[in-house]
Design a protein around this motif. Structure first.
Motif, PDB file in Angstrom:
ATOM      1  N   PRO A 102     -18.444 -26.458   0.992  1.00 43.68           N
ATOM      2  CA  PRO A 102     -18.386 -26.540  -0.473  1.00 43.68           C
ATOM      3  C   PRO A 102     -17.503 -25.422  -1.025  1.00 43.68           C
ATOM      4  N   ILE A 103     -16.828 -25.705  -2.135  1.00 45.51           N
ATOM      5  CA  ILE A 103     -15.940 -24.686  -2.722  1.00 45.51           C
ATOM      6  C   ILE A 103     -16.635 -24.035  -3.917  1.00 45.51           C
ATOM      7  N   LEU A 104     -16.549 -22.712  -3.948  1.00 38.86           N
ATOM      8  CA  LEU A 104     -16.912 -21.975  -5.166  1.00 38.86           C
ATOM      9  C   LEU A 104     -15.600 -21.488  -5.763  1.00 38.86           C
ATOM     10  N   PHE A 105     -15.335 -21.875  -7.009  1.00 40.83           N
ATOM     11  CA  PHE A 105     -14.082 -21.479  -7.669  1.00 40.83           C
ATOM     12  C   PHE A 105     -14.421 -20.441  -8.731  1.00 40.83           C
ATOM     13  N   VAL A 106     -13.797 -19.254  -8.625  1.00 40.76           N
ATOM     14  CA  VAL A 106     -14.050 -18.171  -9.595  1.00 40.76           C
ATOM     15  C   VAL A 106     -12.725 -17.679 -10.145  1.00 40.76           C
ATOM     16  N   PRO A 107     -12.690 -17.052 -11.332  1.00 46.20           N
ATOM     17  CA  PRO A 107     -13.741 -16.989 -12.345  1.00 46.20           C
ATOM     18  C   PRO A 107     -13.489 -17.958 -13.504  1.00 46.20           C
ATOM     19  N   ASP A 108     -12.411 -18.790 -13.461  1.00 46.36           N
ATOM     20  CA  ASP A 108     -12.068 -19.563 -14.660  1.00 46.36           C
ATOM     21  C   ASP A 108     -12.565 -21.013 -14.592  1.00 46.36           C
ATOM     22  N   GLN A 109     -13.547 -21.321 -15.397  1.00 49.91           N
ATOM     23  CA  GLN A 109     -14.105 -22.680 -15.403  1.00 49.91           C
ATOM     24  C   GLN A 109     -13.082 -23.709 -15.904  1.00 49.91           C
ATOM     25  N   PRO A 154       0.798  -1.229   0.000  1.00 45.09           N
ATOM     26  CA  PRO A 154       0.000   0.000   0.000  1.00 45.09           C
ATOM     27  C   PRO A 154       0.832   1.281   0.000  1.00 45.09           C
ATOM     28  N   ASN A 155       2.099   1.198   0.488  1.00 50.27           N
ATOM     29  CA  ASN A 155       2.892   2.433   0.565  1.00 50.27           C
ATOM     30  C   ASN A 155       3.803   2.651  -0.625  1.00 50.27           C
ATOM     31  N   LYS A 156       3.733   1.766  -1.596  1.00 51.94           N
ATOM     32  CA  LYS A 156       4.571   1.953  -2.785  1.00 51.94           C
ATOM     33  C   LYS A 156       3.727   2.523  -3.925  1.00 51.94           C
ATOM     34  N   THR A 157       4.401   3.140  -4.874  1.00 52.94           N
ATOM     35  CA  THR A 157       3.722   3.603  -6.080  1.00 52.94           C
ATOM     36  C   THR A 157       3.780   2.465  -7.091  1.00 52.94           C
ATOM     37  N   VAL A 158       2.612   2.060  -7.580  1.00 56.41           N
ATOM     38  CA  VAL A 158       2.572   0.998  -8.596  1.00 56.41           C
ATOM     39  C   VAL A 158       1.998   1.596  -9.872  1.00 56.41           C
ATOM     40  N   VAL A 159       2.747   1.478 -10.959  1.00 59.12           N
ATOM     41  CA  VAL A 159       2.241   1.991 -12.242  1.00 59.12           C
ATOM     42  C   VAL A 159       2.102   0.843 -13.237  1.00 59.12           C
ATOM     43  N   LEU A 160       1.096   1.000 -14.097  1.00 61.77           N
ATOM     44  CA  LEU A 160       0.815   0.025 -15.164  1.00 61.77           C
ATOM     45  C   LEU A 160       0.936   0.826 -16.458  1.00 61.77           C
ATOM     46  N   PRO A 161       1.870   0.484 -17.357  1.00 57.34           N
ATOM     47  CA  PRO A 161       2.109   1.346 -18.524  1.00 57.34           C
ATOM     48  C   PRO A 161       0.854   1.678 -19.333  1.00 57.34           C
ATOM     49  N   ASP A 162      -0.071   0.732 -19.483  1.00 59.15           N
ATOM     50  CA  ASP A 162      -1.335   1.047 -20.163  1.00 59.15           C
ATOM     51  C   ASP A 162      -2.487   0.704 -19.229  1.00 59.15           C
ATOM     52  N   LYS A 163      -3.227   1.709 -18.817  1.00 60.20           N
ATOM     53  CA  LYS A 163      -4.281   1.481 -17.811  1.00 60.20           C
ATOM     54  C   LYS A 163      -5.413   0.605 -18.345  1.00 60.20           C
ATOM     55  N   ASP A 164      -5.509   0.460 -19.662  1.00 60.53           N
ATOM     56  CA  ASP A 164      -6.591  -0.351 -20.242  1.00 60.53           C
ATOM     57  C   ASP A 164      -6.212  -1.819 -20.421  1.00 60.53           C
ATOM     58  N   ALA A 165      -5.039  -2.193 -19.938  1.00 61.03           N
ATOM     59  CA  ALA A 165      -4.622  -3.596 -20.066  1.00 61.03           C
ATOM     60  C   ALA A 165      -5.426  -4.440 -19.077  1.00 61.03           C
ATOM     61  N   GLY A 166      -6.541  -4.958 -19.530  1.00 64.07           N
ATOM     62  CA  GLY A 166      -7.457  -5.714 -18.664  1.00 64.07           C
ATOM     63  C   GLY A 166      -7.289  -7.203 -18.839  1.00 64.07           C
ATOM     64  N   CYS A 167      -8.371  -7.951 -18.634  1.00 64.38           N
ATOM     65  CA  CYS A 167      -8.319  -9.413 -18.747  1.00 64.38           C
ATOM     66  C   CYS A 167      -9.757  -9.909 -18.873  1.00 64.38           C
ATOM     67  N   SER A 168      -9.997 -10.811 -19.817  1.00 60.46           N
ATOM     68  CA  SER A 168     -11.376 -11.288 -20.013  1.00 60.46           C
ATOM     69  C   SER A 168     -11.869 -12.077 -18.803  1.00 60.46           C
ATOM     70  N   LEU A 169     -10.951 -12.683 -18.060  1.00 60.66           N
ATOM     71  CA  LEU A 169     -11.379 -13.410 -16.860  1.00 60.66           C
ATOM     72  C   LEU A 169     -11.844 -12.440 -15.783  1.00 60.66           C
ATOM     73  N   GLU A 170     -11.105 -11.358 -15.613  1.00 65.13           N
ATOM     74  CA  GLU A 170     -11.514 -10.345 -14.635  1.00 65.13           C
ATOM     75  C   GLU A 170     -12.907  -9.819 -14.999  1.00 65.13           C
ATOM     76  N   GLN A 171     -13.118  -9.570 -16.285  1.00 69.45           N
ATOM     77  CA  GLN A 171     -14.414  -9.029 -16.726  1.00 69.45           C
ATOM     78  C   GLN A 171     -15.558 -10.030 -16.529  1.00 69.45           C
ATOM     79  N   ALA A 172     -15.222 -11.321 -16.536  1.00 72.91           N
ATOM     80  CA  ALA A 172     -16.268 -12.350 -16.459  1.00 72.91           C
ATOM     81  C   ALA A 172     -16.897 -12.458 -15.069  1.00 72.91           C
ATOM     82  N   CYS A 173     -16.260 -11.842 -14.081  1.00 68.90           N
ATOM     83  CA  CYS A 173     -16.778 -11.982 -12.711  1.00 68.90           C
ATOM     84  C   CYS A 173     -16.752 -10.632 -11.991  1.00 68.90           C
ATOM     85  N   PRO A 174     -17.726  -9.768 -12.282  1.00 70.68           N
ATOM     86  CA  PRO A 174     -17.768  -8.472 -11.581  1.00 70.68           C
ATOM     87  C   PRO A 174     -18.042  -8.679 -10.092  1.00 70.68           C
ATOM     88  N   GLY A 175     -17.432  -7.843  -9.257  1.00 71.06           N
ATOM     89  CA  GLY A 175     -17.573  -7.986  -7.807  1.00 71.06           C
ATOM     90  C   GLY A 175     -19.022  -7.985  -7.344  1.00 71.06           C
TER      91      GLY A 175
END
Ligand code: 13P
Ligand code: SF4
Length: 314
Positions: A150-157, A77-98
């Protein structure tokens, strides 16, 4: 186009900025070759999480996708983290909205699910989970899960299905998938195997069951390096994102490493991973943005299951 000082390469400028900022460059195995070549560490999601946890740098330039950089921020939390392109997402992340996961857990409260989240998900999903896993430790994490829930495994079937096969543990699977790995098909891999009858096949567990059945080994990207190094085979078909071939060809020279084809193309690129470029990396270190930030309450709740994973997979 970035203007750089005359006579100095972009690589040298990045190295200079890195020194000034006390920064570290972490890169995933799917990054373009020129980024891998200047990174301080190149690896899979698990290796990158450990590196992010251990570093004493002030700035982490994360060359990967958003959930990876976000994971680095959650545990730093105390470090600066940068991602060169902020739009670099992932289809798995998108498949399971919080919010969808929260609604699902609310609707099935009586089940008292033990939630295992593949690291390819948002901080909001991590915050709702009991433990995180990567493809490198999923089997271990599932084996360590309590027997009486019971286990629920998300998001990759697909990863979830593979771990069920390995452990014999039944799990309810969220129906997400990696849009890149599902492009490999039984036909496309059978076809390349026919062309190289003596080749062995190594595939990522995000591939479908039909493709995994054709593989001699199924493993995370990091374990692919060991597999290719230790296999007696000269010809190896590598069924994952194309960036992996750069790392493998550098570290396992002398073997014929063949990119797994899809039905449409002779290799598979993740459009998100390929959004990062050397120029964007330079700019992110110069301007310290795009910076990863997240609400402290979410960060704290997301941190606990990541730390549990790091502890369990030591
Ligand atoms: P690894 O952790 O095996 O590198 O996988 C990450 C990923 O995004 C695969 O698509
Ligand atoms: Fe996500 Fe698939 Fe790209 Fe990996 S290859 S970052 S799982 S979309």
């Amino acid at each position: 186009m970035v203007t750089i000082a005359q006579g100095t390469s972009l690589q040298e400028q990045i190295a200079e900025l890195k020194r000034e900022r006390n920064a570290i460059i972490l890169a995933h195995n799917y990054q373009v070759g020129e980024i891998q070549d200047i990174a301080d560490f190149v690896g899979d999601s698990l290796g990158l999480a450990y590196r992010a946890k251990e570093t004493d740098a002030d700035v982490i330039a994360f060359c990967g996708v958003h959930f990876m950089a976000e994971t680095a921020k959650i545990i730093n939390p105390n470090k600066t983290v940068v991602l060169p392109d902020k739009d670099a997402g992932c289809s798995l992340e998108q498949a399971c909205p919080g919010d969808e996961l929260a609604d699902f857990l609310e609707e099935h409260q009586e089940k008292n699910y033990y939630v295992i989240a593949y690291i390819n998900c948002s901080a909001a999903v991590k915050a709702l989970s009991d433990v995180i896993c990567t493809s490198g430790n999923a089997e271990k994490i599932v084996r360590a899960a309590p027997e009486d829930r019971p286990i629920l495994f998300v998001p990759d079937q697909n990863l979830g299905g593979w771990v069920m096969e390995k452990t014999g543990r039944k799990m309810d699977l969220w129906q997400g998938a990696c849009y890149v790995h599902v492009e490999f098909t039984r036909d496309s891999i059978s076809h390349i195997k026919d062309e190289h009858p003596d080749a062995v096949v190594v595939a990522h567990p995000e591939c479908t069951y039909a493709v995994r059945l054709l593989a001699d080994e199924v493993c995370s990207t990091e374990k692919m390096v060991d597999f290719c190094r230790n296999s007696p085979a000269e010809n190896i078909i590598v069924v994952t994102e194309s960036g992996m071939l750069h790392r493998l060809r550098k570290e396992v020279p002398g073997k014929n490493l063949i990119a797994g084809p899809t039905d449409r193309c002779n290799c598979a690129d993740c459009r998100y991973m390929k959004m990062n470029t050397l120029e964007k990396l330079y700019l992110s270190l110069r301007d310290l943005k795009p910076e990863i930030t997240l609400p402290e309450d979410v960060r704290k709740r997301a941190e606990a299951p990541i730390l549990r994973m790091l502890e369990l997979s030591r």
